[in-house]
Design an enzyme around this catalytic site. Structure first.
Site, PDB file in Angstrom:
ATOM      1  N   CYS A   1       0.254  -2.594  28.166  1.00  0.00           N
ATOM      2  CA  CYS A   1       1.224  -3.145  29.106  1.00  0.00           C
ATOM      3  C   CYS A   1       0.730  -4.517  29.553  1.00  0.00           C
ATOM      4  CB  CYS A   1       1.452  -2.289  30.341  1.00  0.00           C
ATOM      5  SG  CYS A   1       2.050  -0.644  29.994  1.00  0.00           S
TER       6      CYS A   1
ATOM      7  N   LYS B   1      -2.366  -4.296  21.654  1.00  0.00           N
ATOM      8  CA  LYS B   1      -3.619  -4.990  21.375  1.00  0.00           C
ATOM      9  C   LYS B   1      -4.764  -4.517  22.258  1.00  0.00           C
ATOM     10  CE  LYS B   1      -5.616  -9.174  19.979  1.00  0.00           C
ATOM     11  NZ  LYS B   1      -6.017  -8.637  18.685  1.00  0.00           N
TER      12      LYS B   1
ATOM     13  N   ARG C   1       0.384  -6.903  24.220  1.00  0.00           N
ATOM     14  CA  ARG C   1      -0.213  -5.772  24.935  1.00  0.00           C
ATOM     15  C   ARG C   1       0.666  -4.535  24.910  1.00  0.00           C
ATOM     16  NH1 ARG C   1      -4.394  -7.783  28.267  1.00  0.00           N
ATOM     17  NH2 ARG C   1      -4.443  -5.792  29.300  1.00  0.00           N
TER      18      ARG C   1
ATOM     19  N   LYS D   1      -6.975  -2.743   8.232  1.00  0.00           N
ATOM     20  CA  LYS D   1      -5.926  -3.763   8.316  1.00  0.00           C
ATOM     21  C   LYS D   1      -4.696  -3.300   7.540  1.00  0.00           C
ATOM     22  CE  LYS D   1      -7.196  -5.969  11.158  1.00  0.00           C
ATOM     23  NZ  LYS D   1      -8.515  -5.978  11.602  1.00  0.00           N
TER      24      LYS D   1
ATOM     25  N   GLU E   1     -13.006  -2.330   7.245  1.00  0.00           N
ATOM     26  CA  GLU E   1     -12.132  -3.294   7.931  1.00  0.00           C
ATOM     27  C   GLU E   1     -10.894  -3.610   7.068  1.00  0.00           C
ATOM     28  OE1 GLU E   1     -11.507  -4.662  10.627  1.00  0.00           O
ATOM     29  OE2 GLU E   1     -10.749  -6.685  10.321  1.00  0.00           O
TER      30      GLU E   1
ATOM     31  N   GLU F   1      -2.822  -0.378   9.464  1.00  0.00           N
ATOM     32  CA  GLU F   1      -2.099  -0.728  10.683  1.00  0.00           C
ATOM     33  C   GLU F   1      -0.983  -1.732  10.435  1.00  0.00           C
ATOM     34  OE1 GLU F   1      -4.421  -2.600  13.772  1.00  0.00           O
ATOM     35  OE2 GLU F   1      -5.638  -3.678  12.331  1.00  0.00           O
TER      36      GLU F   1
ATOM     37  N   HIS G   1     -20.030  11.280  -4.651  1.00  0.00           N
ATOM     38  CA  HIS G   1     -20.174  12.461  -3.798  1.00  0.00           C
ATOM     39  C   HIS G   1     -18.815  12.978  -3.342  1.00  0.00           C
ATOM     40  CE1 HIS G   1     -24.492  11.909  -3.716  1.00  0.00           C
ATOM     41  NE2 HIS G   1     -24.245  10.611  -3.560  1.00  0.00           N
TER      42      HIS G   1
ATOM     43  N   ASN H   1       0.410  -0.906  35.086  1.00  0.00           N
ATOM     44  CA  ASN H   1      -0.294  -0.760  33.810  1.00  0.00           C
ATOM     45  C   ASN H   1      -1.353   0.305  34.024  1.00  0.00           C
ATOM     46  OD1 ASN H   1      -1.784  -1.016  31.463  1.00  0.00           O
ATOM     47  ND2 ASN H   1      -2.748  -2.936  32.075  1.00  0.00           N
ATOM     48  N   GLY H   2      -1.390   1.320  33.158  1.00  0.00           N
ATOM     49  CA  GLY H   2      -2.400   2.369  33.289  1.00  0.00           C
ATOM     50  C   GLY H   2      -1.758   3.740  33.346  1.00  0.00           C
TER      51      GLY H   2
ATOM     52  N   TRP I   1       3.878  -0.506  27.040  1.00  0.00           N
ATOM     53  CA  TRP I   1       3.463   0.378  25.952  1.00  0.00           C
ATOM     54  C   TRP I   1       3.546   1.772  26.549  1.00  0.00           C
ATOM     55  CZ3 TRP I   1      -0.248   4.055  24.808  1.00  0.00           C
ATOM     56  CH2 TRP I   1      -0.444   4.344  23.447  1.00  0.00           C
TER      57      TRP I   1
HETATM   58  C1  F6R Z   1      -7.655  -3.588  14.569  1.00  0.00           C
HETATM   59  C2  F6R Z   1      -7.840  -3.819  15.981  1.00  0.00           C
HETATM   60  C3  F6R Z   1      -8.422  -2.735  16.805  1.00  0.00           C
HETATM   61  C4  F6R Z   1      -9.387  -3.308  17.861  1.00  0.00           C
HETATM   62  C5  F6R Z   1      -9.865  -2.200  18.800  1.00  0.00           C
HETATM   63  C6  F6R Z   1     -10.866  -2.697  19.826  1.00  0.00           C
HETATM   64  O1  F6R Z   1      -7.130  -4.690  13.914  1.00  0.00           O
HETATM   65  O2  F6R Z   1      -7.496  -4.850  16.485  1.00  0.00           O
HETATM   66  O3  F6R Z   1      -9.058  -1.763  16.030  1.00  0.00           O
HETATM   67  O4  F6R Z   1     -10.460  -3.909  17.209  1.00  0.00           O
HETATM   68  O5  F6R Z   1      -8.769  -1.647  19.473  1.00  0.00           O
HETATM   69  O6  F6R Z   1     -10.310  -3.686  20.639  1.00  0.00           O
HETATM   70  P1  F6R Z   1     -11.233  -4.640  21.501  1.00  0.00           P
HETATM   71  O7  F6R Z   1     -12.019  -5.475  20.553  1.00  0.00           O
HETATM   72  O8  F6R Z   1     -10.297  -5.440  22.337  1.00  0.00           O
HETATM   73  O9  F6R Z   1     -12.123  -3.739  22.323  1.00  0.00           O
END
Ligand code: F6R
Length: 616
Positions: A2, A611, A27, A489, A485, A492, A508, A102-103, A76
């Site tokens: 949020c 995010k 957010r 990507k 990683e 998501e 394995h 927010n929360g 969110w």
């Molecule tokens: C993936 C991504 C998430 C963040 C994770 C941690 O692309 O962005 O996996 O890396 O939510 O977020 P932060 O770094 O803000 O603690």
């Protein structure tokens, strides 16, 4: 999760509020809403489910009355689906008060029962409406918005940032925070509130972070802060070093495309002023916490998602250079296994936002048990660095696309600086080794520019693979976290099955997944790599090729050994073992973005995600 914006000043508040929401939409983007206190029309508000564009269109056709005090929210969903009714603001005091949240209010159910018994009616399924009705009732009693907020927060459990406005209090916004972020923007004759500085960086570069359990009363020329217990607080302002345009898309098709193009700069900025050509690392911000490093006998990284993969890359380097045992843990697992930590443990949190709730809780847990806490973070004024023993800021600039890209590279570089700093403090990293690493690190931004240029070729690959249902990634040593990683990507952004494996693990189990046509990205160590992992990974490539896999190899320029077995080779400039992952990750970031693009998906705002994950 949020995004929250508040404004008091001379400007038209709707412009400031919608601009702020646009910058905070990463957010959460299930729904959005605004409330404005107007001189002639009392409190006006409008909210809509769906992305911010829907709300903006509505307001374009049916503008709200003008006012100079207001609040706005992008959501969110946690409690209650993403509907118009559940969107914020929620109203109290017979529609005269508006509140955004927010929360998660954990005890909302019992509070709701109380309010229902007293005849209040609810229009939504949210936990937030409880707070709106409660602040409204309390305000009716004593006519003071700050006092009303103070009374209500003492009854709430969980995590919350709350902002309220009341039509009888034009020129006042009151905010409160516990376990959720809130930053004050300090202007000339105007003041702002935001979940982070991106909300108001277009208007002011001066900010002040609100501490845990504090209430702020915002007027155009005055900001006063008290604790939940009513004690006055002197909060120190700080300067925002982000450029306002950094949070804009510029001419790019997506924030993610822009942020990938900024990966070289993110690395250069994180290194700037910290690493001499002789390899000596200067991190004065760590001196008081770490000293000569002799009091530290163990390092534990806590992080989530992409930040945890950056930490994993850091593990290999820091352990090697400093001789200190290093572990990496997912923040949300860490405190539930009751880790044995003490004052000799350095707990390093890695977080782009600095607000990830699981990571914050892990840091608090570590601090309570006497561990030293260090935050590697990209966001000034965020909660995690403020609550840590020391902060090492990455300088990647604002990251708006939900999927993290440039922040990942900056995090790895910060881990390397930490490893070199510890190695030098403990006398384990020689002058020669330090100088060689410095040389490699200083070359990185230029080499990353070359990797960014692989874009058109990766785009072709992605188009060719638009119907792919599964992609695997293999890596070894520092290439292993890069495989993880790359897979994250793709999941998501393109919503397809993707998994990363340590190449040594293949036989394995995972090799059973290989069938004709299976696409596998392989991060190939350099043939010059002193650990001789190159030949082992080339053997892995042969094994999967023999079973029909289509191999895309990320391999050092001129690596002739992979050519006969790879369907595609993406060349990586000549560098050393620890720099290769930073270069190899760029095409994987581009691939995730391009495959999402080829499938017509929203690159910056993938479904179900936000995010900044500020709830557990
Ligand atoms: C993936 C991504 C998430 C963040 C994770 C941690 O692309 O962005 O996996 O890396 O939510 O977020 P932060 O770094 O803000 O603690």
């Amino acid at each position: 999760m949020c995004g929250i914006v508040g404004y008091v000043g001379e400007r038209s508040s709707i412009e400031v509020l919608l601009g702020g929401l646009r910058r905070l939409e990463y957010r959460g983007y299930d729904s959005a809403g605004v409330a404005i206190v107007t001189p002639g029309n009392g409190l006006v508000s409008h909210k809509r489910s769906g992305k911010l564009g829907i709300l903006s269109d509505d307001l374009g056709h049916n503008p709200l009355a003008e006012g100079h005090t207001g609040i706005a929210h992008t959501r969110w969903a946690t409690h209650g689906g993403p509907t118009d009714e559940n969107a914020h603001p929620h109203l109290g005091d017979g529609g005269k008060l508006a509140l955004i949240h927010n929360g998660i209010i954990e005890n909302f159910h019992e509070l709701k029962q109380e309010l229902l018994a007293e005849g209040e009616e609810f229009l939504s399924q949210t936990d937030s409406e409880v707070a709106a009705l409660m602040v409204g009732r309390s305000y009716r009693e004593h006519g003071n918005l700050t006092k009303a907020m103070q009374e209500v927060v003492s009854r709430l459990e969980g995590a919350f940032t709350l902002l309220v406005v009341h039509q009888d209090q034009p020129g006042v916004v009151v905010g409160a925070r516990r376990n959720s972020p809130l930053v004050v923007g300090l202007g000339e004759g105007e003041n702002f509130l935001g979940s982070d500085v991106a909300a108001f960086v277009a208007y002011t570069k001066k900010a002040m972070a609100l501490g845990q359990d504090q209430i702020v009363t915002l007027r155009s020329t005055e900001v006063s802060v008290i604790t939940f217990d009513g004690e006055p607080v002197e909060a120190a302002p700080f300067d925002i070093d982000w450029d306002a345009s950094a949070a804009d898309k510029g001419g790019w098709s997506s924030f993610m495309a822009k942020e990938i193009s900024e990966e070289p700069e993110a690395v250069a900025n994180t290194l700037r002023g910290r690493l001499g050509d002789d390899g000596l690392v200067a991190l004065p911000e760590l001196d008081a916490l770490i000293g000569d490093g002799s009091a530290i006998n163990r390092i534990i990284f806590v992080a989530c998602g992409t930040a945890s993969y950056a930490s994993m890359v850091g593990l290999y380097a820091i352990e090697k250079w400093s001789g200190i045992p290093v572990g990496v843990e997912l923040s949300h697992e860490f405190r539930y296994r009751e880790p044995a930590i003490d004052e000799h443990t350095l707990v390093v949190s890695v977080s782009q936002s600095g607000e990830t709730m699981d990571t914050l809780m892990a840091v608090r847990y570590a601090a309570e048990r006497g561990a030293k806490t260090l935050s590697i973070c990209n966001t000034q004024g965020a909660t995690i660095p403020r609550e840590s023993g020391a902060a090492l800021y990455t300088h990647a600039g604002p990251e708006v696309a939900v999927a993290s890209t440039k922040a990942f590279l900056a995090q790895v570089v910060a881990c390397y600086l930490l490893g070199m700093y510890l190695g030098q403090a403990r006398g384990l990293l020689s002058t020669k080794e330090s100088a060689a690493l410095a040389d490699d690190l200083h070359k990185l931004p230029g080499q990353l520019e070359e990797m960014v240029k692989t874009g058109p070729r990766i785009q072709e690959l992605a188009r060719w693979m638009a119907d792919t249902r599964s992609v695997l990634y293999l890596g070894r040593h520092v290439g292993y976290p890069i495989a993880l990683e790359g897979a994250l990507k793709l999941k998501e952004l393109a919503y397809i099955h993707a998994e990363g494996f340590a190449a040594g693990e293949l036989k394995h189990g995972p090799i059973a997944l290989i069938e004709p046509g299976q696409i596998v990205f392989v991060i190939v160590p350099s043939p010059r790599d002193p650990m001789s992992l190159h030949s082992k990974v080339v053997s892995n490539i042969q094994e999967i090729r023999a079973r029909g896999a289509r191999v895309i190899a990320l391999a050092e320029q001129g690596d002739a050994a992979v050519l006969p077995f790879a369907d595609e080779v993406i060349p990586i400039p000549l560098t050393s073992t620890f720099m290769e992952p930073l270069l190899a990750v760029v095409p994987l970031h581009i691939f995730g973005m391009e495959l999402a693009g080829a499938k017509g998906l929203d690159i910056d705002q993938p479904r179900n995600l936000a995010k900044s994950v500020t709830v557990e």
